[in-house]
Design an enzyme around this catalytic site. Structure first.
Site, PDB file in Angstrom:
ATOM      1  N   ASP A 327     -21.235   7.436 -26.078  1.00 68.26           N
ATOM      2  CA  ASP A 327     -21.014   6.947 -24.724  1.00 68.26           C
ATOM      3  C   ASP A 327     -20.539   8.108 -23.858  1.00 68.26           C
ATOM      4  OD1 ASP A 327     -18.394   7.483 -25.388  1.00 68.26           O
ATOM      5  OD2 ASP A 327     -17.642   5.469 -24.985  1.00 68.26           O
ATOM      6  N   ASP A 329     -17.233   9.060 -21.274  1.00 68.34           N
ATOM      7  CA  ASP A 329     -15.915   8.573 -20.864  1.00 68.34           C
ATOM      8  C   ASP A 329     -15.399   9.379 -19.677  1.00 68.34           C
ATOM      9  OD1 ASP A 329     -15.381   6.957 -23.527  1.00 68.34           O
ATOM     10  OD2 ASP A 329     -15.984   8.957 -24.168  1.00 68.34           O
ATOM     11  N   ASP A 431     -17.494   4.464 -20.218  1.00 68.38           N
ATOM     12  CA  ASP A 431     -16.114   3.966 -20.128  1.00 68.38           C
ATOM     13  C   ASP A 431     -15.402   4.663 -18.974  1.00 68.38           C
ATOM     14  OD1 ASP A 431     -16.367   2.343 -22.331  1.00 68.38           O
ATOM     15  OD2 ASP A 431     -15.506   3.782 -23.739  1.00 68.38           O
TER      16      ASP A 431
END
Ligand code: CTP
Ligand code: MN
Ligand code: MN
Length: 521
Positions: A327, A329, A431
């Site tokens: 992902d 962040d 995120d």
């Protein structure tokens, strides 16, 4: 090895015998030479053939490695490999020789003189010559590098760690992660078990895995895990965003082992899981740094447009210098304390209105509301306002970069369920975290990871410095117990300092060995 003198006293029919082709025992022609052929890499049938040949020529060739063996013959093994194998046998024949010595002796009909070229290596292993590694025991005290010289070992241990985590066995998972991190920090490839003597965090189980790999080239446990139906089902199901180990376990117990079976089962999925299933292939494809940077630009534009002066930092694996991640962040703050309040919903609304969010769930900052209050962090989970999202990113070719090719993790091919669809965008997990500037240093440190590094940093702070570290603050436990009202916040005096300077100081305070740019553990 049995001393020569004693062996000479043994009657030839007892110890120093050979076997002729009819299987009868015959006195050995060369009683001081007792041979053992290593089956490893030679193979059982070739070993049987060569052993029989030797016995026919009057050599004593033993089936088992024992104290009486004087010459160990090996084919296609390095000295280090044979030595690693011998470590597990607790026997040390005087001569470790290549097959060439054996075949020449067969040709000559007697044991030929041992020349340097016959020797696997100096058989009198000088303990001092074996490079014994040494590393500090906390991961945060070690300088970690992007060059992993022991990927076969760390891949196997990481796979076993992942399997433990997926099976909800956190303790075992951490033990394997710690072991893998120690081996990753070594300056050279491990060739012998004796090099590992005294290294921290290598438990019995991890050592068994390493030994298996050194001796056989692979870990049978890791290999069988990789093949196991349960591991593959857990991996497939937890690959769905929003599905954790517990849910996957429940589904498996209900007979669901694949995405297809999940879809056919009619299970009720929550919003996150529905989005996770819909974007499964994209989300399970590693995110590149170029993609992370592209998303960073979009998010930063949204952030400053809703709050001019706000600052955004790339955190997580990419901040550590990783080239790919699962992902992206980001940590967002504003240099004026309090200006960050209410920022997240505005950023999310902005991104949503621009069509960038396929899914999002925001959780508010609960730091000041919790029962245990801000004075003392109760757990490692922080309470910042955050947003877990699935981002819609235009395909890389549209941005002039290339697609990633590597799709492996722990040496396992990451499964792709369907052929890539031709759509001009891909889904990426993103995120977002918002912190007030007063806690920015701790948030930045706490969200840079890796998870093991953070865990070790907190363990070190607690055990070695009597301090409590979280992503919100650093406390001196002694001062807290004196006043018990949070007066121990040793960092309050840093509020006037620029956040990055603060993080550097904090980092230095906590770990004199740490470098800012580290590789993932
Ligand atoms: N983190 C956290 N609390 C969470 C999730 C993450 O504090 N609930 C922190 C951890 O310190 C972790 C960091 O955020 O190290 C990044 O988490 P994550 O994205 O899961 O891992 P990465 O290290 O970024 O690895 P990857 O590149 O695979 O994303
Ligand atoms: Mn990450
Ligand atoms: Mn993350």
């Amino acid at each position: 090895m049995v001393p020569l003198k004693r062996r000479k006293l043994v009657p030839s029919h007892a110890g120093n015998t050979g076997t002729n082709l009819s299987g009868e025992k015959v006195p050995a022609k060369f009683p001081q030479v007792v041979l053992f052929l290593l089956e490893r890499k030679m193979g059982a049938s070739r070993r049987a053939f060569l052993s029989q040949l030797g016995r026919k020529k009057g050599f004593q060739v033993e089936e088992m490695l024992s104290k009486s063996v004087t010459h160990l013959i090996s084919e296609n093994n390095s000295g280090a490999e044979v030595r690693a194998w011998l470590d597990s046998q607790d026997q040390k024949p005087a001569h470790l020789l290549d097959i060439s010595w054996y075949t020449e002796s067969m040709r000559e009909g007697h044991p030929v003189e041992i020349l340097d070229r016959h020797k696997l290596q100096d058989q009198r292993i000088n303990e001092a010559e074996v490079e014994v590694f040494s590393v500090p025991s906390y991961a945060c005290q070690r300088r970690t590098t992007l060059d992993n010289h022991n990927t076969t070992l760390t891949d196997a241990l990481s796979l076993l760690a992942e399997n433990a985590e997926l099976s909800d066995e956190e303790g075992r998972g951490v033990a394997f992660r710690r072991a893998a991190a120690v081996l990753k920090a070594l300056p050279k490839p491990v060739t012998s078990m004796s090099q590992l003597r005294g290294l921290p965090c290598l438990g019995e189980h991890s050592l068994r895995v390493v030994k298996d790999i050194l001796e056989n080239g692979a870990s049978s446990e890791a290999e069988s895990t990789k093949q196991s139906g349960r591991y593959n089902a857990l991996k497939a199901l937890t690959g769905i965003f929003g599905v954790g180990a517990k849910t996957a376990d429940r589904w498996i117990r209900e007979g669901i082992r694949s995405l297809q079976q999940l879809q056919d089962s009619g299970q009720t999925l929550n919003r996150a899981q529905q989005a996770g299933l819909e974007h499964y292939d994209d989300i399970n494809q590693p995110v590149t740094k170029a993609e992370a940077d592209a998303i960073g630009e979009i998010v930063e534009r949204a952030v400053v447009s809703v709050l001019p002066g706000a600052q955004m930092s790339l955190i997580g694996g990419f901040r550590r210098g990783k080239l790919t991640g699962h992902d992206v962040d980001f940590l967002i703050t504003h240099p004026e304390e309090g200006r960050e309040v209410g920022l997240m919903p505005k950023v999310v609304a902005r991104l949503e209105s621009q069509g960038f969010l396929l899914y999002q769930k925001t959780t508010r900052n609960s730091y000041l509301e919790s029962n245990d209050g801000p004075a003392r962090p109760a757990s490692n989970i922080d309470r910042f306002e955050r947003c877990f999202s699935i981002f819609k990113l235009a395909k890389e070719e549209k941005r002039g970069a290339t697609q990633p090719e590597t799709l492996t993790e722990n040496g396992v091919q990451i499964l792709q369920t369907k052929p890539a669809r031709h759509k001009p965008w891909r889904a990426v997990r993103v995120d977002l975290v918002v912190s007030p500037i007063s806690q920015f240093a701790f948030a930045l440190l706490g969200w840079t990871g890796s998870k093991l590094f953070e865990r070790e940093l907190r363990r070190w702070a607690g055990h070695e410095k009597a301090m409590s570290l979280s992503s919100h603050a650093l406390y001196d436990n002694k001062q807290i117990s004196e006043s018990d009202v949070g007066g121990g916040d040793i960092c309050t005096s840093w509020f006037g300092v620029h956040p990055t300077v603060r993080e550097e100081r904090l980092t230095r305070l906590l770990s004199p060995y740490r470098r800012t740019k580290r590789s993932p553990i």
